[in-house]
Design a protein around this motif. Sequence first.
Motif, PDB file in Angstrom:
ATOM      1  N   ARG A  48       1.141   4.215  -3.066  1.00  0.00           N
ATOM      2  CA  ARG A  48       0.933   5.639  -2.816  1.00  0.00           C
ATOM      3  C   ARG A  48       2.165   6.479  -3.120  1.00  0.00           C
ATOM      4  O   ARG A  48       2.058   7.651  -3.468  1.00  0.00           O
ATOM      5  N   THR A  49       3.354   5.885  -2.971  1.00  0.00           N
ATOM      6  CA  THR A  49       4.587   6.671  -3.091  1.00  0.00           C
ATOM      7  C   THR A  49       5.517   6.191  -4.195  1.00  0.00           C
ATOM      8  O   THR A  49       6.441   6.917  -4.569  1.00  0.00           O
ATOM      9  N   ARG A  88       0.840  -1.206   0.000  1.00  0.00           N
ATOM     10  CA  ARG A  88       0.000   0.000   0.000  1.00  0.00           C
ATOM     11  C   ARG A  88       0.871   1.251   0.000  1.00  0.00           C
ATOM     12  O   ARG A  88       0.602   2.220  -0.706  1.00  0.00           O
ATOM     13  N   HIS A  89       1.953   1.236   0.788  1.00  0.00           N
ATOM     14  CA  HIS A  89       2.883   2.373   0.796  1.00  0.00           C
ATOM     15  C   HIS A  89       3.479   2.570  -0.596  1.00  0.00           C
ATOM     16  O   HIS A  89       3.576   3.711  -1.079  1.00  0.00           O
ATOM     17  N   ARG A  90       3.857   1.486  -1.251  1.00  0.00           N
ATOM     18  CA  ARG A  90       4.430   1.600  -2.590  1.00  0.00           C
ATOM     19  C   ARG A  90       3.408   2.131  -3.593  1.00  0.00           C
ATOM     20  O   ARG A  90       3.745   2.946  -4.459  1.00  0.00           O
TER      21      ARG A  90
END
Length: 396
Positions: free
Chosen positions: A177-178, A173-175
């Motif tokens: 988004r970023t 999920r972090h990947r």
Amino acid sequence: MRVVEAGAFVAAPLGGMTLAQMGADVIRIDTVGGGLDYRRWPVTSDNTSLFWTGLNKSKRSVVLDLTSPEGREIAMALITATGDDAGLFLTNFPPRGWLDYDKLSAQRTDLIQLTLQGDRHGGSAVDYTLNAQLGVPGMTGAEGSDSPVNHVLPAWDLITGQMVAVGLLAAERHRSRTGQGQHVKLALKDVGLAVMAHLGFITEAQLGQPRQRHGNELFGAMGRDFVCADGVRVMVVGLTGKQWRAITDATASGAQFDAIAARLGLDLSQEGGRFLARREIAAVLSEWIAARKFADVCAAFDAHGVCWSRYQDIGELAASDLECSPANPMFARLEQTGVGPVLAPGIPLDFQGSGRLPPGPAPVLGEHTEVVLAELLGIDAAHYGRLRDQGLVGGV
């Protein structure tokens, strides 16, 4: 979502299988002949591991000669293969050589790698050594005993396996988004330490009140085993106020419990009071249950909503418990190669919107090697034939 897994034993394979049972394409890489856990007990009469088949359901299996540079290069290529939903790697082997995050991320900069370790320093640990360090065997067993009591449930592995799945999902999920990949490290010992603190064990010790042994009694409330007139053993728990009232009503023991409370100066509406009066309460319940056959106890408890269960062994569970059968939608019967027809669970999560995927069997070792190498790396049949002739790949 595609996850490549190179792992063994419980926590890492369980994390991968958890994702696979939710629909992820989980590709397990093993060396020729199988990994460290390929023959792990329990096994069938022909040496098929029920441990391995149990923890690798719904995955795809690739076998490579990981002792050779060429085999390791293919493994690295699978881990770093392109795709927006790919580039996730799970391992519980030391992150060096072809498992080194820096080497892998040089091939795919947004790689997510979760490395499971024994402790945060990279040392070795398993559930049984960790339990000894955390003091659990000293809190388990008969009151007054001074010998450690080990148990068969690998609790820290099981919790860690679920955290593996959560960690990969959070990093993905972090990947998304970023655009950033990362190396996530998770230590079995840290999981154990965290849970021991969450449950108050460590704070108790810091306050000079380390948890003592209480045999089969539930700490901090009323709960223990009792024997019916016909020898059937039951577990009865009065943790909440509602559960305690149900026990009181089912056994018509309100006057006796009120007398106990008055004599000891305790409030039995509070779980702590019930724990302090546990022996007196148990004497009343033991007499009531011992005077009745199991069927009568069952009827009374169920009529009043008592929190209770009958003790049964694993053979009874497998043979006659409807909850451990296809009557429970989590389960299905499937054909497991090397074992035969088995009862297999899917994921316990019941997704009311998207539905629950049926369980799939564990693969035959190397079953998907050729198709995975074709899909992910574009290796055609002729190239694959050469790799097979060189002993660099394996499979059926």
